[in-house]
Motif scaffolding. Structure first.
Motif, PDB file in Angstrom:
ATOM      1  N   ASP A  24     -52.220 -63.968  37.512  1.00  0.00           N
ATOM      2  CA  ASP A  24     -51.584 -64.948  38.678  1.00  0.00           C
ATOM      3  C   ASP A  24     -52.239 -65.024  39.732  1.00  0.00           C
ATOM      4  OD1 ASP A  24     -49.355 -67.022  38.369  1.00  0.00           O
ATOM      5  OD2 ASP A  24     -48.201 -65.377  39.760  1.00  0.00           O
ATOM      6  N   ASP A  51     -57.384 -56.099  41.135  1.00  0.00           N
ATOM      7  CA  ASP A  51     -56.606 -55.792  39.855  1.00  0.00           C
ATOM      8  C   ASP A  51     -57.215 -56.958  38.735  1.00  0.00           C
ATOM      9  OD1 ASP A  51     -54.728 -54.210  40.978  1.00  0.00           O
ATOM     10  OD2 ASP A  51     -53.413 -55.971  41.674  1.00  0.00           O
ATOM     11  N   TRP A  84     -58.430 -55.511  35.265  1.00  0.00           N
ATOM     12  CA  TRP A  84     -58.067 -56.272  33.875  1.00  0.00           C
ATOM     13  C   TRP A  84     -59.150 -56.665  33.227  1.00  0.00           C
ATOM     14  CZ3 TRP A  84     -58.974 -61.305  32.130  1.00  0.00           C
ATOM     15  CH2 TRP A  84     -58.126 -61.662  31.133  1.00  0.00           C
ATOM     16  N   LYS A 130     -44.305 -59.810  25.310  1.00  0.00           N
ATOM     17  CA  LYS A 130     -44.295 -58.814  26.645  1.00  0.00           C
ATOM     18  C   LYS A 130     -45.785 -58.833  26.961  1.00  0.00           C
ATOM     19  CE  LYS A 130     -43.146 -54.594  28.636  1.00  0.00           C
ATOM     20  NZ  LYS A 130     -42.340 -53.121  28.276  1.00  0.00           N
ATOM     21  N   SER A 135     -50.223 -62.775  31.988  1.00  0.00           N
ATOM     22  CA  SER A 135     -50.075 -63.799  32.931  1.00  0.00           C
ATOM     23  C   SER A 135     -49.902 -63.292  34.255  1.00  0.00           C
ATOM     24  CB  SER A 135     -49.011 -64.614  32.610  1.00  0.00           C
ATOM     25  OG  SER A 135     -49.158 -65.153  31.194  1.00  0.00           O
ATOM     26  N   ALA A 136     -49.064 -62.089  34.531  1.00  0.00           N
ATOM     27  CA  ALA A 136     -49.061 -61.706  35.770  1.00  0.00           C
ATOM     28  C   ALA A 136     -50.373 -61.256  36.488  1.00  0.00           C
ATOM     29  CB  ALA A 136     -47.909 -60.395  35.615  1.00  0.00           C
ATOM     30  N   LEU A 137     -51.208 -60.579  35.695  1.00  0.00           N
ATOM     31  CA  LEU A 137     -52.503 -59.875  36.241  1.00  0.00           C
ATOM     32  C   LEU A 137     -53.342 -60.857  36.484  1.00  0.00           C
ATOM     33  CD1 LEU A 137     -53.290 -56.900  33.650  1.00  0.00           C
ATOM     34  CD2 LEU A 137     -52.716 -56.965  36.072  1.00  0.00           C
ATOM     35  N   ASN A 186     -46.704 -61.810  28.886  1.00  0.00           N
ATOM     36  CA  ASN A 186     -46.354 -61.952  30.272  1.00  0.00           C
ATOM     37  C   ASN A 186     -47.285 -60.880  31.220  1.00  0.00           C
ATOM     38  OD1 ASN A 186     -44.304 -63.874  29.617  1.00  0.00           O
ATOM     39  ND2 ASN A 186     -42.859 -62.107  29.162  1.00  0.00           N
ATOM     40  N   LYS A 187     -47.637 -59.795  30.654  1.00  0.00           N
ATOM     41  CA  LYS A 187     -48.303 -59.015  31.400  1.00  0.00           C
ATOM     42  C   LYS A 187     -49.659 -59.623  31.829  1.00  0.00           C
ATOM     43  CE  LYS A 187     -50.214 -54.283  31.437  1.00  0.00           C
ATOM     44  NZ  LYS A 187     -50.295 -53.052  30.839  1.00  0.00           N
TER      45      LYS A 187
END
Length: 81
Positions: free
Chosen positions: A14, A49, A53, A4, A10-12, A7-8
């Protein structure tokens, strides 16, 4: 749980997948590199964002800390310098 977290992350990150073509050394600036003119760094400055991060990673990994008395961020070894 580790998955998880990945995935978080990667989303940030992305947002970089949608970065347009940007020049490292804009035309008319010669061939010598200057970070002030790097269009990628300018683009990153416009990505809140991504900046948040990075700040969070630097803090959670122990590279920087926040001093609430002085209201400043500083490197963990800055007090030794």
């Amino acid at each position: 749980m580790e998955r998880k977290s990945k995935n978080k992350r990667s989303a940030l990150l992305d947002v970089a997948r949608h970065m347009p073509a940007l020049c490292r050394t804009p035309q008319g600036r010669g061939t010598e590199y200057h970070y002030e003119a790097d269009e990628v760094l300018a683009w990153i400055r416009e990505q809140p964002d991504l900046q948040q991060w990075l700040l969070g990673k630097l803090q959670s990994r122990g590279y920087i800390k926040y001093d609430p008395e002085r209201h400043v961020w500083l490197g963990v070894q800055a007090e030794d310098d």
